[in-house]
Design an enzyme around this catalytic site. Sequence first.
Site, PDB file in Angstrom:
ATOM      1  N   ARG A  33      -3.685  10.596   4.117  1.00 22.18           N
ATOM      2  CA  ARG A  33      -2.514  11.439   4.261  1.00 22.18           C
ATOM      3  C   ARG A  33      -1.607  11.408   3.032  1.00 22.18           C
ATOM      4  NH1 ARG A  33       0.917  13.793   7.630  1.00 22.18           N
ATOM      5  NH2 ARG A  33       3.057  13.380   7.075  1.00 22.18           N
TER       6      ARG A  33
ATOM      7  N   ILE B 168       7.955   6.811  16.689  1.00 22.61           N
ATOM      8  CA  ILE B 168       7.604   7.554  15.472  1.00 22.61           C
ATOM      9  C   ILE B 168       6.358   8.409  15.694  1.00 22.61           C
ATOM     10  CG2 ILE B 168       7.098   7.390  12.986  1.00 22.61           C
ATOM     11  CD1 ILE B 168       9.890   6.324  13.693  1.00 22.61           C
TER      12      ILE B 168
ATOM     13  N   ASP C 199       4.628   0.491  11.905  1.00 21.14           N
ATOM     14  CA  ASP C 199       3.401  -0.120  11.376  1.00 21.14           C
ATOM     15  C   ASP C 199       3.228  -1.583  11.800  1.00 21.14           C
ATOM     16  OD1 ASP C 199       3.002   2.287  10.119  1.00 21.14           O
ATOM     17  OD2 ASP C 199       3.393   1.556   8.089  1.00 21.14           O
TER      18      ASP C 199
ATOM     19  N   ARG D  18       1.142  14.430  12.887  1.00 21.13           N
ATOM     20  CA  ARG D  18       1.562  14.198  11.506  1.00 21.13           C
ATOM     21  C   ARG D  18       1.616  15.491  10.659  1.00 21.13           C
ATOM     22  NH1 ARG D  18      -0.903   8.619   9.416  1.00 21.13           N
ATOM     23  NH2 ARG D  18       1.119   8.551   8.419  1.00 21.13           N
ATOM     24  N   PRO D  19       2.500  16.398  11.039  1.00 20.66           N
ATOM     25  CA  PRO D  19       2.642  17.646  10.261  1.00 20.66           C
ATOM     26  C   PRO D  19       3.298  17.389   8.904  1.00 20.66           C
ATOM     27  CG  PRO D  19       4.338  17.530  11.947  1.00 20.66           C
ATOM     28  CD  PRO D  19       3.456  16.327  12.156  1.00 20.66           C
ATOM     29  N   VAL D  20       3.290  18.414   8.022  1.00 20.72           N
ATOM     30  CA  VAL D  20       3.945  18.277   6.703  1.00 20.72           C
ATOM     31  C   VAL D  20       5.012  19.349   6.492  1.00 20.72           C
ATOM     32  CG1 VAL D  20       2.041  17.078   5.548  1.00 20.72           C
ATOM     33  CG2 VAL D  20       2.089  19.582   5.548  1.00 20.72           C
ATOM     34  N   ASP D  21       5.493  19.958   7.592  1.00 19.22           N
ATOM     35  CA  ASP D  21       6.467  21.042   7.463  1.00 19.22           C
ATOM     36  C   ASP D  21       7.730  20.607   6.714  1.00 19.22           C
ATOM     37  OD1 ASP D  21       6.651  19.442   9.862  1.00 19.22           O
ATOM     38  OD2 ASP D  21       8.285  20.732  10.517  1.00 19.22           O
ATOM     39  N   LEU D  22       8.131  19.369   6.884  1.00 20.38           N
ATOM     40  CA  LEU D  22       9.367  18.916   6.221  1.00 20.38           C
ATOM     41  C   LEU D  22       9.172  18.780   4.718  1.00 20.38           C
ATOM     42  CD1 LEU D  22      10.535  16.244   8.837  1.00 20.38           C
ATOM     43  CD2 LEU D  22      11.293  18.611   8.604  1.00 20.38           C
TER      44      LEU D  22
ATOM     45  N   LYS E  77       0.845  -1.210   0.000  1.00 22.03           N
ATOM     46  CA  LYS E  77       0.000   0.000   0.000  1.00 22.03           C
ATOM     47  C   LYS E  77       0.876   1.253   0.000  1.00 22.03           C
ATOM     48  CE  LYS E  77      -1.685   1.669   4.097  1.00 22.03           C
ATOM     49  NZ  LYS E  77      -1.416   3.088   4.401  1.00 22.03           N
ATOM     50  N   ASN E  78       1.824   1.298   0.936  1.00 23.98           N
ATOM     51  CA  ASN E  78       2.576   2.545   1.103  1.00 23.98           C
ATOM     52  C   ASN E  78       3.537   2.813  -0.057  1.00 23.98           C
ATOM     53  OD1 ASN E  78       1.262   3.325   3.440  1.00 23.98           O
ATOM     54  ND2 ASN E  78       2.636   2.159   4.771  1.00 23.98           N
TER      55      ASN E  78
ATOM     56  N   CYS F 299      -4.241  12.710  12.069  1.00 23.98           N
ATOM     57  CA  CYS F 299      -5.108  11.534  12.145  1.00 23.98           C
ATOM     58  C   CYS F 299      -4.883  10.911  13.501  1.00 23.98           C
ATOM     59  CB  CYS F 299      -4.859  10.563  11.010  1.00 23.98           C
ATOM     60  SG  CYS F 299      -3.573   9.395  11.346  1.00 23.98           S
TER      61      CYS F 299
ATOM     62  N   ARG G 151      -8.539  -0.176   4.393  1.00 25.39           N
ATOM     63  CA  ARG G 151      -7.566   0.754   3.809  1.00 25.39           C
ATOM     64  C   ARG G 151      -6.271   0.031   3.475  1.00 25.39           C
ATOM     65  NH1 ARG G 151      -5.514   4.831   7.461  1.00 25.39           N
ATOM     66  NH2 ARG G 151      -4.208   5.079   5.648  1.00 25.39           N
TER      67      ARG G 151
HETATM   68  C1  LIG Z   1       9.922   7.056   9.694  1.00 22.49           C
HETATM   69  C2  LIG Z   1       8.688   6.229   9.676  1.00 22.49           C
HETATM   70  O1  LIG Z   1       8.634   5.197  10.322  1.00 22.49           O
HETATM   71  N1  LIG Z   1       7.694   6.669   8.910  1.00 22.49           N
HETATM   72  C3  LIG Z   1       6.405   6.019   8.879  1.00 22.49           C
HETATM   73  C4  LIG Z   1       5.334   7.035   8.567  1.00 22.49           C
HETATM   74  O2  LIG Z   1       5.545   7.591   7.291  1.00 22.49           O
HETATM   75  P1  LIG Z   1       4.950   9.034   7.014  1.00 22.49           P
HETATM   76  O3  LIG Z   1       5.527   9.437   5.716  1.00 22.49           O
HETATM   77  O4  LIG Z   1       3.492   9.065   7.195  1.00 22.49           O
HETATM   78  O5  LIG Z   1       5.527   9.827   8.191  1.00 22.49           O
HETATM   79  P2  LIG Z   1       6.980  10.408   8.294  1.00 22.49           P
HETATM   80  O6  LIG Z   1       8.001   9.354   7.995  1.00 22.49           O
HETATM   81  O7  LIG Z   1       6.982  11.610   7.478  1.00 22.49           O
HETATM   82  O8  LIG Z   1       7.032  10.767   9.825  1.00 22.49           O
HETATM   83  C5  LIG Z   1       8.148  10.484  10.658  1.00 22.49           C
HETATM   84  C6  LIG Z   1       8.127  11.445  11.818  1.00 22.49           C
HETATM   85  O9  LIG Z   1       8.401  12.746  11.327  1.00 22.49           O
HETATM   86  C7  LIG Z   1       7.409  13.660  11.722  1.00 22.49           C
HETATM   87  N2  LIG Z   1       7.211  14.617  10.628  1.00 22.49           N
HETATM   88  C8  LIG Z   1       6.951  14.163   9.373  1.00 22.49           C
HETATM   89  C9  LIG Z   1       6.776  15.008   8.311  1.00 22.49           C
HETATM   90  C10 LIG Z   1       6.852  16.389   8.554  1.00 22.49           C
HETATM   91  O10 LIG Z   1       6.702  17.214   7.647  1.00 22.49           O
HETATM   92  N3  LIG Z   1       7.112  16.828   9.812  1.00 22.49           N
HETATM   93  C11 LIG Z   1       7.299  15.960  10.865  1.00 22.49           C
HETATM   94  O11 LIG Z   1       7.524  16.384  11.979  1.00 22.49           O
HETATM   95  C12 LIG Z   1       6.173  12.802  11.972  1.00 22.49           C
HETATM   96  O12 LIG Z   1       5.254  13.411  12.834  1.00 22.49           O
HETATM   97  C13 LIG Z   1       6.787  11.539  12.540  1.00 22.49           C
HETATM   98  O13 LIG Z   1       7.017  11.679  13.911  1.00 22.49           O
HETATM   99  O14 LIG Z   1       4.061   6.464   8.615  1.00 22.49           O
HETATM  100  C14 LIG Z   1       3.862   5.466   7.673  1.00 22.49           C
HETATM  101  C15 LIG Z   1       2.459   4.940   7.922  1.00 22.49           C
HETATM  102  O15 LIG Z   1       2.307   4.561   9.241  1.00 22.49           O
HETATM  103  C16 LIG Z   1       4.928   4.391   7.839  1.00 22.49           C
HETATM  104  O16 LIG Z   1       4.765   3.429   6.846  1.00 22.49           O
HETATM  105  C17 LIG Z   1       6.321   4.961   7.810  1.00 22.49           C
HETATM  106  O17 LIG Z   1       7.265   3.948   8.064  1.00 22.49           O
HETATM  107  C1  LIG Z   2      -0.908   4.653   9.207  1.00 19.38           C
HETATM  108  C2  LIG Z   2      -0.733   4.109   8.016  1.00 19.38           C
HETATM  109  O1  LIG Z   2      -1.059   4.709   6.843  1.00 19.38           O
HETATM  110  P1  LIG Z   2      -1.285   6.253   6.557  1.00 19.38           P
HETATM  111  O2  LIG Z   2       0.065   6.853   6.592  1.00 19.38           O
HETATM  112  O3  LIG Z   2      -1.865   6.248   5.179  1.00 19.38           O
HETATM  113  O4  LIG Z   2      -2.203   6.774   7.610  1.00 19.38           O
HETATM  114  C3  LIG Z   2      -0.153   2.753   7.868  1.00 19.38           C
HETATM  115  O5  LIG Z   2       0.125   2.338   6.728  1.00 19.38           O
HETATM  116  O6  LIG Z   2       0.011   2.071   8.890  1.00 19.38           O
END
Ligand SMILES: CC(=O)N[C@H]1[C@@H](OP(=O)(O)OP(=O)(O)OC[C@H]2O[C@@H](n3ccc(=O)[nH]c3=O)[C@H](O)[C@@H]2O)O[C@H](CO)[C@@H](O)[C@@H]1O
Ligand SMILES: C=C(OP(=O)(O)O)C(=O)O
Length: 422
Positions: A94, A330, A308, A123-127, A22-23, A118, A400
């Site tokens: 997301r 995480i 996960d 889960r911010p997107v600043d990065l 999925k991811n 969620c 999902r």
């Molecule tokens: C590193 C990690 O294990 N990432 C998991 C994350 O990916 P996903 O891509 O959703 O999340 P990120 O890897 O970006 O997040 C990692 C960490 O960085 C923080 N963050 C992220 C983006 C940002 O702009 N700012 C920020 O602060 C998040 O809050 C989190 O604490 O969720 C997915 C779904 O569960 C998992 O498959 C990924 O393995």
């Molecule tokens: C939380 C997950 O997905 P999403 O990042 O789409 O919420 C996940 O795959 O476990």
Amino acid sequence: MDSIIVTGNGPLHGQIPIAGAKNACLTLMPATLLSEEPLTLTNAPRLSDIRTMRTLLESLGAEVAQMQGGQVLSLSSHRIDNHRADYDIVRKMRASILVLGPMLARDGHAVVSLPGGCAIGARPVDLHLQALEAMGAELDLRDGYVHARAPGGLRGGKVDFPIVSVGATENALMAATLARGTTVISNAAREPEIVDLAQCLRKMGARIEGEGTHTITIEGVDRLHGATHAVVPDRIELGTYMLAPAICGGEVTCLGGRIDLVAAFCERLDAAGIDVTETEAGLTVARRNGRVRAVDVVTEPFPGFPTDLQAQMMALMCIAEGSSVLEERIFENRFMHAPELMRMGARIDVQGGTATVTGVETLKGAPVMATDLRASVSLILAGLAAEGETVVNRVYHLDRGYESVEDKLSGVGAKIERITSQ
Ligand SMILES: CC(=O)N[C@H]1[C@@H](OP(=O)(O)OP(=O)(O)OC[C@H]2O[C@@H](n3ccc(=O)[nH]c3=O)[C@H](O)[C@@H]2O)O[C@H](CO)[C@@H](O)[C@@H]1O
Ligand SMILES: C=C(OP(=O)(O)O)C(=O)O
């Protein structure tokens, strides 16, 4: 709303096919926006999240066809006639934020709703945004939307992530393929889904080096072309089904499974007393004699133990001998399965990001509530090992991320059925 009823039924035997990830697929699909030529994805999973991404891409003007029962996706972004990803679709998933980088790179402008938080954390997107700014994007946050522009096109830049982010690495990687000049992503995520994306982009003509390491270098090109790519197997679905014989006993082969996708997880299984053997067909899993032993778990970016799989591993630890400590590093709120598992007789103490699980001899079936995707499946796993009937409510989360969960588990002898209610 559908429910799933699981009844503890002893050891499991047989084979479970593992779907495409999925991811990975949710990242590969937006890559279509980078090219006017078609992208074909094979080994796609059949999931509601994939349908949501299809709806999002179609809303932008892409054409998406699902063939062979949904296992093959044909995507074409010959034209993008709408550069606005609406809140109504984005809020459902997301991964929608992953259309931002490609649209901006191709056409120099995009408006994408913020995905919001969620259940498992903020889960911010600043990065994601910082990475695009490092490539010359002008960003403005208004009305819950990211308004992005790069009038002269994106240019290569230095993207240095302070923490590892899978999604931000993916957005930056896609955007950089069409940026002018060289982009270097430092502290990049190394997940197999990133490697899969880079391999697909390379087939489309991108110039990328270093995927799977901390530093990815991308040399921008003028245009990308069409390609066909097979989605990498889903390591989280794999780990989830590996836990089924670990919890119930028996021997199950997860077809298409590979150790390199789940090495840290396999190391913990070995310490807990579970044998994993890699063959050409996949991974065969069997519990050694006696009770599972308690092991500690710390979630980390790849190659560490995946967040996960934390909920599913907790289900196993609930029936292990001794106490285990599970540390979630995480996401700040990813223990919502703990109170539900406790309804089944588990002994769990959650303090902040740490859960201490004291194993019990048996769990007892109970009505429980699925709170998020991986929490849902952890309750099913616990139900497989419990005495009596477990009713898992709100299983739309499950759909999902897991295709045909009832068929896959009943195929190895589990007693599990879905109740569909209107
Ligand atoms: C590193 C990690 O294990 N990432 C998991 C994350 O990916 P996903 O891509 O959703 O999340 P990120 O890897 O970006 O997040 C990692 C960490 O960085 C923080 N963050 C992220 C983006 C940002 O702009 N700012 C920020 O602060 C998040 O809050 C989190 O604490 O969720 C997915 C779904 O569960 C998992 O498959 C990924 O393995
Ligand atoms: C939380 C997950 O997905 P999403 O990042 O789409 O919420 C996940 O795959 O476990």
